[in-house]
Write a protein that holds these residues in place. Structure first.
Motif, short mmCIF file in Angstrom:
data_model
loop_
_atom_site.label_atom_id
_atom_site.label_comp_id
_atom_site.label_asym_id
_atom_site.label_seq_id
_atom_site.Cartn_x
_atom_site.Cartn_y
_atom_site.Cartn_z
N PHE A 82 -3.57 1.15 -5.57
CA PHE A 82 -5.12 1.56 -5.59
C PHE A 82 -5.02 0.46 -4.43
CE2 PHE A 82 -5.72 3.42 -10.28
CZ PHE A 82 -6.49 4.66 -9.70
N MET A 83 -6.07 0.56 -3.27
CA MET A 83 -5.69 -0.77 -2.33
C MET A 83 -7.34 -0.87 -2.55
SD MET A 83 -3.43 -1.36 -1.85
CE MET A 83 -3.60 -2.41 -0.39
N LEU A 84 -8.37 -1.94 -2.80
CA LEU A 84 -9.18 -2.35 -2.59
C LEU A 84 -9.46 -4.12 -1.37
CD1 LEU A 84 -12.49 -1.58 -3.50
CD2 LEU A 84 -11.53 -3.27 -5.47
N ASP A 85 -10.07 -3.96 -0.04
CA ASP A 85 -10.27 -4.97 0.21
C ASP A 85 -8.85 -5.47 0.77
OD1 ASP A 85 -12.63 -4.67 0.89
OD2 ASP A 85 -13.19 -6.54 -1.17
N GLY A 86 -7.89 -4.47 1.26
CA GLY A 86 -6.26 -4.55 1.60
C GLY A 86 -5.47 -5.43 0.45
N ARG B 45 4.61 7.41 11.77
CA ARG B 45 5.39 6.18 11.28
C ARG B 45 4.77 5.13 11.54
NH1 ARG B 45 6.34 7.45 16.60
NH2 ARG B 45 5.95 5.55 16.56
N VAL B 46 3.71 4.35 11.63
CA VAL B 46 3.78 3.07 11.65
C VAL B 46 2.94 3.01 10.07
CG1 VAL B 46 1.91 1.75 11.56
CG2 VAL B 46 2.74 3.08 13.67
N ASN B 47 3.02 3.81 9.07
CA ASN B 47 2.05 3.90 7.98
C ASN B 47 3.86 3.68 6.92
OD1 ASN B 47 0.20 3.81 7.52
ND2 ASN B 47 -0.69 5.70 7.48
N ASP B 48 4.30 4.88 7.70
CA ASP B 48 5.78 4.65 6.99
C ASP B 48 7.22 2.97 6.88
OD1 ASP B 48 5.33 6.92 5.74
OD2 ASP B 48 6.51 8.06 7.73
N THR B 49 7.09 2.83 8.47
CA THR B 49 7.78 1.68 8.29
C THR B 49 7.34 0.60 8.00
OG1 THR B 49 7.18 1.76 10.53
CG2 THR B 49 8.87 3.27 10.47
N LEU B 50 6.26 0.14 8.58
CA LEU B 50 5.13 -1.14 8.26
C LEU B 50 4.25 -1.16 6.49
CD1 LEU B 50 4.76 -2.43 11.30
CD2 LEU B 50 6.61 -2.50 9.94
N GLY B 51 3.73 0.34 6.84
CA GLY B 51 3.02 0.14 5.27
C GLY B 51 1.81 0.51 6.00
N HIS B 52 0.47 0.86 4.62
CA HIS B 52 -0.67 1.03 4.92
C HIS B 52 -1.40 -0.19 5.41
CE1 HIS B 52 -0.41 5.22 3.22
NE2 HIS B 52 0.09 5.23 2.67
N ASP C 81 -3.95 0.80 8.26
CA ASP C 81 -5.36 0.15 8.36
C ASP C 81 -6.09 -1.06 9.73
OD1 ASP C 81 -5.80 1.56 6.37
OD2 ASP C 81 -5.87 0.60 4.50
N ALA C 82 -4.61 -2.01 10.06
CA ALA C 82 -5.25 -2.88 11.06
C ALA C 82 -4.77 -2.02 12.61
CB ALA C 82 -3.85 -3.86 11.20
N VAL C 83 -4.01 -1.24 12.54
CA VAL C 83 -3.38 -0.12 13.74
C VAL C 83 -5.37 0.31 14.01
CG1 VAL C 83 -2.97 1.36 15.30
CG2 VAL C 83 -1.48 -0.60 14.13
N LEU C 84 -5.43 1.25 12.48
CA LEU C 84 -6.73 2.14 13.03
C LEU C 84 -8.13 0.64 13.79
CD1 LEU C 84 -6.70 3.85 9.81
CD2 LEU C 84 -6.36 4.68 12.30
N ARG C 85 -8.65 -0.15 12.94
CA ARG C 85 -8.91 -1.01 13.19
C ARG C 85 -9.14 -1.40 14.24
NH1 ARG C 85 -8.78 -2.71 7.53
NH2 ARG C 85 -6.87 -4.62 7.58
N MET C 86 -7.40 -2.22 14.71
CA MET C 86 -7.81 -2.63 16.27
C MET C 86 -8.14 -1.07 17.11
SD MET C 86 -4.46 -4.78 16.39
CE MET C 86 -3.45 -4.14 15.79
N THR C 87 -7.91 -0.53 16.61
CA THR C 87 -8.40 1.53 17.59
C THR C 87 -9.82 1.20 17.41
OG1 THR C 87 -6.45 2.54 17.08
CG2 THR C 87 -7.86 3.92 17.66
N ALA C 88 -10.10 0.60 16.35
CA ALA C 88 -12.15 0.83 16.78
C ALA C 88 -12.68 0.35 18.00
CB ALA C 88 -12.44 0.66 15.06
N GLY D 237 0.57 -1.25 -0.06
CA GLY D 237 0.14 0.21 0.14
C GLY D 237 1.01 1.57 -0.02
N ASP D 238 2.25 1.36 -0.35
CA ASP D 238 2.82 2.27 -0.03
C ASP D 238 2.91 2.77 -1.83
OD1 ASP D 238 3.51 1.77 2.21
OD2 ASP D 238 5.28 0.45 2.08
N ALA D 239 3.13 4.44 -1.92
CA ALA D 239 3.53 4.73 -3.02
C ALA D 239 4.92 4.64 -3.10
CB ALA D 239 3.20 6.18 -3.33
N VAL D 240 5.53 4.80 -4.49
CA VAL D 240 6.72 4.71 -4.78
C VAL D 240 7.76 5.19 -6.30
CG1 VAL D 240 8.69 2.23 -6.42
CG2 VAL D 240 6.48 1.47 -5.36
N GLN D 241 8.53 5.85 -5.51
CA GLN D 241 8.82 7.60 -6.03
C GLN D 241 10.00 6.82 -6.64
OE1 GLN D 241 9.53 12.43 -6.05
NE2 GLN D 241 8.77 10.93 -4.13
#
Length: 622
Positions: free
Chosen positions: A91-95, A491-498, A502-509, A56-60
């Motif tokens: 483009f991410m769909l269902d992970g 930092r989570v997105n940057d080091t482990l990816g989106h 997303d998993a952290v956001l679901r567990m937070t919820a 889920g990371d952008a590549v430059q």
């Protein structure tokens, strides 16, 4: 997007299996298009991009010329398209990564800064969300083509004119009208109604619109080939702010049933009760009492019928009793049959059955259950009528006579088959309305909930906040608002990816939901921002106590992909109505309190800046 970003080329790449395809492309003036050369090429061609895109990371690639020798083939692939710099956003769909949004530089090299990448990533997420909604709409269209009947929407303007907005499903309807012309020309849907029926339908629609009630009626449709078919329709009006009415409805082709009713009416006056019952089946609101009404009406209508019962197929494929007359239904309910145990020699036509000849095949236990239901041993003859729907045997209507073994002649059989046809129509309606309710509920849920966490979204939260704030003033009680975001989430997105983010956001919820009461509201407002509405408080101090409990819960480590992650939260709180009553004002105060925590380093709770003693006692780190 191409003009705004100042790039040479923008394109959409879709992944399908092991190949990728350029489906849409924009180029700046003077730039060579490459869309034709990027059709169904192997995924391996972009091999160096795939691991990052899958996360889920952008590549430059700031400089294609500086790619290492190990990526010589990839560099040659890019240079063949005149690419000097590249940015690929997934483009991410269902992970899962299902494609990319690409930005090429041709005349010079370029490095996109973090803000630009973040904005383009958000754009790709919006496109992915739109695709998910499009797929949901496609599933709805697919569902409507499989269900019996047709579905439609049309708008009735304030001046009385109308136009069609959607028609789906229904082979009979498609054969009867020019659907594409109606949609393209925004034709009035009533133009397909037979002229003789149109005044009556117009009048009944006007009454339903005036009183906001559900409309239902039977009408003829003028077919393209000049013939007329009968339809029964049902629709509900939805008034809109501009004075127009949006109608949602469906219709079922009842030509055969209509012709059957007319033939019976003409030839058999004693079967007019069947016509009345048929009208009830297709126009009244149906519930589970319908089955008992059907058995009662059949016995009252059909010559020689003195008792009877109705068997219907359940989800397990077994046939069970759902209604009876002159038998104990409670005693019959435990009894079930497989299709091969119904004693039917032909699953398509009505047949006369002698109970004495079939009871030996029932088995001792089942025979005893039937005997306990009443007077089955007295039955001289039974008329068993199959109920078919969707190409399958759905049940049987059984009518019994206790006096004559020669009962149920041709007249009675025709009438019984008519009753069974009404049962099939009712089953069709039950199925159709249940599926439509489920699909409508799903669409309503998607419009008011966050697709990632399934929490309420911003619109739903503000609606609930406005409702509770108003109630606190009328009924003089307290409520609380907790506004939080996650410290260091980027930092989570940057080091482990989106995907990890997303998993952290679901567990937070899930943790937030676990720590509050059922009547409280938890919502994701966007990004890593969440809000909790405490519907009722005993004391003003309670909102800070709950917030501190949430901070402690969220600080427990997460384990993802073998990594232990700790994410803290900064929280701002307000008390309703002490700190205000308007939703925007309340959230703004909570936001200011949150940023006081951020200014101290994060990971804590602060109450609203309204001057009271709570700030001194509770405005501290967790």
């Amino acid at each position: 997007m191409g003009r705004d970003t100042g790039v040479a080329r923008v394109y959409v790449i879709e992944f399908s299996g092991d190949v990728l395809t350029n489906t849409h492309e924009w180029t700046a003036e003077g730039i060579r298009p490459v869309i034709d050369s990027l059709q169904a090429i192997p995924m391996a061609t972009i091999g160096p991009l795939r691991p990052s895109l899958a996360r889920g990371d952008a590549v430059q690639i700031p400089s294609v010329a500086d790619l290492p020798p190990s990526q010589a083939d990839f560099r040659a692939f890019l240079e063949a398209q005149d690419i000097r710099s590249l940015l690929a956003v997934p483009f991410m769909l269902d992970g899962h990564c299902v494609g990319l949004l690409g930005f090429d530089m041709v005349d010079r090299a370029r490095h996109f800064d973090d803000a630009q990448v973040a904005l383009l990533r958000a754009t790709a997420d919006l496109v992915s969300a739109a695709r998910e909604r499009q797929e949901a709409a496609t599933r709805l269209r697919s569902l409507t083509t499989q269900l019996p009947g047709i579905f439609y929407q049309y708008v009735q303007r304030a001046d009385g004119s109308a136009y069609t907005t959607w028609i789906g499903g229904g082979d009979a309807w498609i054969a009867a009208v020019d659907r594409e012309r109606m949609l393209q020309e925004h034709a009035d849907p009533l133009e397909v109604v037979h002229p003789s029926d149109r005044p009556r339908i117009t009048s009944s629609l006007r009454r339903a619109s005036l009183f906001g009630t559900t409309w239902s009626d039977e009408f003829r449709v003028r077919s393209i080939d000049g013939t007329a078919r009968w339809f029964w329709g049902r629709a509900h009006p939805e008034r809109r702010s501009d004075g127009s009415v949006l109608w949602h409805g469906y219709a079922v082709d009842v030509t055969e049933q209509h012709q059957t009713r007319r033939a019976l009416e003409r030839s058999e006056a004693n079967l007019r009760a069947l016509l009345r019952f048929t009208n009830a089946v297709i126009s009244d609101d149906l519930d589970e009492t319908f089955y008992q009404r059907l058995v009662d009406e059949a016995i009252a209508l059909i010559v020689d019928a003195q008792a009877g019962s109705l068997l219907l197929r359940d989800e397990d494929g077994r046939y069970r009793y759902v209604a009876s007359r002159d038998f104990d239904l409670d005693a019959l309910r435990p009894v079930s049959f497989g299709e091969d145990e119904l004693g039917l020699q032909d699953a398509w036509t009505a047949q006369r059955v002698r109970f004495a000849e079939t009871n030996q095949e029932l088995g001792a236990e089942r025979f005893e259950q039937l005997r306990n239901s009443g007077q089955v041993e007295r039955i001289a003859i039974s008329l068993v009528v199959p109920i078919r729907h969707g190409g399958h045997l759905q049940g049987t209507l059984t009518l019994d006579n206790f006096e004559r073994a020669d009962a149920f002649g041709a007249e009675a059989t025709r009438a019984a088959e008519g009753m069974a046809a009404q049962a099939a129509i009712a089953l069709q309606r039950f199925e159709l309305e249940a599926r439509l309710r489920a699909e409508r509920a799903r669409f309503e849920h998607l419009s008011r909930h966050d697709p990632l966490t399934d929490l309420g979204n911003r619109a739903l939260f503000f609606e609930q906040l406005e409702r509770v704030a108003s109630m606190t003033m009328r009924h003089e009680f307290l409520a609380g608002l907790i506004f939080l975001d996650l410290d260091g989430f980027k930092r989570v997105n940057d080091t482990l990816g989106h995907a990890a983010g997303d998993a952290v956001l679901r567990m937070t919820a899930r943790r937030l939901e676990a720590e509050v009461r059922a009547e409280d509201v938890v919502a994701r407002l966007g990004g890593d921002e969440f809000a909790v509405l405490l519907a009722r408080l005993e004391h003003e101090e309670d909102v800070v106590a709950v917030a501190e409990k949430l901070v402690a819960s969220l600080a427990r480590p997460h384990v993802l992909y073998g990594e232990t992650i700790t994410v803290h939260a900064s929280v701002g709180t307000v008390v309703i109505p002490r700190d205000g009553q308007e939703p925007d004002e309340l959230l703004a105060r909570a936001d200011r309190a949150l940023y006081r925590v951020k200014a101290r380093g994060g990971g804590g709770v602060a109450s609203s800046a309204i001057g009271d003693a709570l700030d001194d006692r509770h405005d501290r780190g967790a």
